[in-house]
Design a protein around this motif. Structure first.
Motif, mmCIF file in Angstrom:
data_model
loop_
_atom_site.group_PDB
_atom_site.id
_atom_site.type_symbol
_atom_site.label_atom_id
_atom_site.label_comp_id
_atom_site.label_asym_id
_atom_site.label_seq_id
_atom_site.Cartn_x
_atom_site.Cartn_y
_atom_site.Cartn_z
ATOM 1 N N LEU A 3 -31.831 24.573 4.803
ATOM 2 C CA LEU A 3 -31.307 26.133 4.564
ATOM 3 C C LEU A 3 -32.118 26.690 3.237
ATOM 4 O O LEU A 3 -32.656 27.640 3.636
ATOM 5 C CB LEU A 3 -29.872 26.024 4.022
ATOM 6 C CG LEU A 3 -29.344 27.303 3.618
ATOM 7 C CD1 LEU A 3 -29.256 28.257 4.859
ATOM 8 C CD2 LEU A 3 -28.196 27.375 2.999
ATOM 9 N N LEU A 4 -32.380 25.804 2.346
ATOM 10 C CA LEU A 4 -33.278 26.423 1.295
ATOM 11 C C LEU A 4 -34.572 26.577 1.890
ATOM 12 O O LEU A 4 -35.272 27.855 1.225
ATOM 13 C CB LEU A 4 -33.112 25.397 -0.111
ATOM 14 C CG LEU A 4 -32.082 25.327 -0.611
ATOM 15 C CD1 LEU A 4 -32.293 24.134 -1.733
ATOM 16 C CD2 LEU A 4 -31.722 26.532 -1.521
ATOM 17 N N GLY A 5 -35.262 25.801 2.657
ATOM 18 C CA GLY A 5 -36.655 25.980 3.108
ATOM 19 C C GLY A 5 -36.774 27.261 3.920
ATOM 20 O O GLY A 5 -37.579 28.217 3.897
ATOM 21 N N ALA A 6 -35.810 27.659 4.667
ATOM 22 C CA ALA A 6 -35.801 28.593 5.547
ATOM 23 C C ALA A 6 -35.516 29.877 4.800
ATOM 24 O O ALA A 6 -36.256 31.007 5.070
ATOM 25 C CB ALA A 6 -34.484 28.645 6.594
ATOM 26 N N MET A 7 -34.673 29.806 3.693
ATOM 27 C CA MET A 7 -34.553 31.159 3.037
ATOM 28 C C MET A 7 -35.790 31.330 2.131
ATOM 29 O O MET A 7 -36.193 32.415 1.639
ATOM 30 C CB MET A 7 -33.401 30.970 1.902
ATOM 31 C CG MET A 7 -32.162 30.938 2.879
ATOM 32 S SD MET A 7 -30.706 31.842 2.217
ATOM 33 C CE MET A 7 -29.770 30.711 2.222
ATOM 34 N N GLU A 8 -36.522 30.385 1.367
ATOM 35 C CA GLU A 8 -37.475 30.575 0.520
ATOM 36 C C GLU A 8 -38.649 31.018 1.478
ATOM 37 O O GLU A 8 -39.342 32.234 1.207
ATOM 38 C CB GLU A 8 -38.083 29.126 0.081
ATOM 39 C CG GLU A 8 -39.427 29.424 -0.720
ATOM 40 C CD GLU A 8 -39.784 28.185 -1.498
ATOM 41 O OE1 GLU A 8 -41.015 28.064 -1.870
ATOM 42 O OE2 GLU A 8 -39.021 27.203 -1.450
ATOM 43 N N THR A 9 -38.832 30.698 2.807
ATOM 44 C CA THR A 9 -39.742 31.340 3.729
ATOM 45 C C THR A 9 -39.557 32.722 3.839
ATOM 46 O O THR A 9 -40.379 33.386 4.165
ATOM 47 C CB THR A 9 -39.875 30.478 5.174
ATOM 48 O OG1 THR A 9 -40.536 29.106 4.627
ATOM 49 C CG2 THR A 9 -40.800 31.069 6.178
ATOM 50 N N ALA A 10 -38.209 32.961 4.082
ATOM 51 C CA ALA A 10 -37.824 34.379 4.449
ATOM 52 C C ALA A 10 -37.834 35.393 3.424
ATOM 53 O O ALA A 10 -37.907 36.427 3.446
ATOM 54 C CB ALA A 10 -36.417 34.458 5.231
ATOM 55 N N GLY A 11 -38.199 34.612 2.107
ATOM 56 C CA GLY A 11 -38.084 35.744 0.830
ATOM 57 C C GLY A 11 -37.018 36.164 0.142
ATOM 58 O O GLY A 11 -36.856 36.917 -0.473
ATOM 59 N N VAL A 12 -35.883 34.959 0.622
ATOM 60 C CA VAL A 12 -34.663 35.411 0.131
ATOM 61 C C VAL A 12 -34.654 34.883 -1.675
ATOM 62 O O VAL A 12 -35.213 34.149 -1.942
ATOM 63 C CB VAL A 12 -33.371 34.562 0.541
ATOM 64 C CG1 VAL A 12 -32.050 34.650 -0.160
ATOM 65 C CG2 VAL A 12 -33.321 34.935 2.000
ATOM 66 N N ASP A 13 -34.013 35.962 -2.441
ATOM 67 C CA ASP A 13 -33.907 35.855 -4.137
ATOM 68 C C ASP A 13 -33.387 34.175 -3.952
ATOM 69 O O ASP A 13 -32.253 33.861 -3.570
ATOM 70 C CB ASP A 13 -32.892 36.786 -4.235
ATOM 71 C CG ASP A 13 -32.550 36.518 -5.832
ATOM 72 O OD1 ASP A 13 -33.517 37.070 -6.508
ATOM 73 O OD2 ASP A 13 -31.726 36.114 -6.404
#
Length: 175
Positions: free
Chosen positions: A23-33
């Motif tokens: 989850l953290l990897g997907a959100m970092e890649t997507a640019g989530v705060d």
């Protein structure tokens, strides 16, 4: 643009950080705060830990290769499922297990997962933590395959700087 992923994991403590890291990897890649990512990863950790601790018996699956044959109602022992959706400005996460569900007591007669924990209790606060970290939370029992709990929660996403999911430049910068 949207994306989703689903994992069927063994009910083992080692599965919890795997789901969190994905989850953290997907959100970092997507640019989530990062603050939003942290809140959702902590909520996911709590939901997965509950599935590992309280899930029992068999798990419904309709996915070939995940303990099932592609037929609805197929079972896989000692597993739980995590599904995450990033769609526009929302992230929705669902964790489904095969325990006694909400509102029912297990064979041990212990309180159900939604019973309030005592102030000095060592455990029993995970679902309340999820409620405080997410915008919307739903606790329900499986409608099919004889039971189990489903925890779903979502949160409005904020973006890191000029990066936003669906912006091809943001995704290219992350890789």
């Amino acid at each position: 643009m949207s994306m989703w992923w689903s994992l069927q994991l063994r009910r083992e403590a080692a599965s919890v950080p795997l789901a969190r890291r994905l989850l953290l990897g997907a959100m970092e890649t997507a640019g989530v705060d990062p603050e939003i990512s942290y809140d959702l990863s902590l909520a996911l950790t709590e939901a997965c830990a509950n599935a590992v601790e309280h899930g029992t018996g068999e798990h419904c699956t309709d996915e070939p290769g995940a303990g099932g044959t592609g037929r609805t109602g197929e079972h896989s022992d000692d597993a739980y499922r995590v599904t995450a959706y990033l769609d526009g400005d929302r992230c929705r996460i669902e964790v489904a297990d095969t325990g006694p569900g909400f509102g029912r007591r297990g064979k041990s007669g212990k309180p159900g997962p939604l019973d309030r924990a005592a102030v000095d209790a060592e455990d029993g606060r995970g679902l309340f933590l999820i409620e405080s970290l997410a915008d919307h939370v739903r606790f329900r029992d499986h409608a099919d395959c004889g039971g189990g709990a489903v925890v779903s929660f979502d949160k409005t996403l904020k973006w890191r700087g000029d990066r936003r999911f669906g912006d091809a430049g943001a995704l290219l910068k992350a890789s």
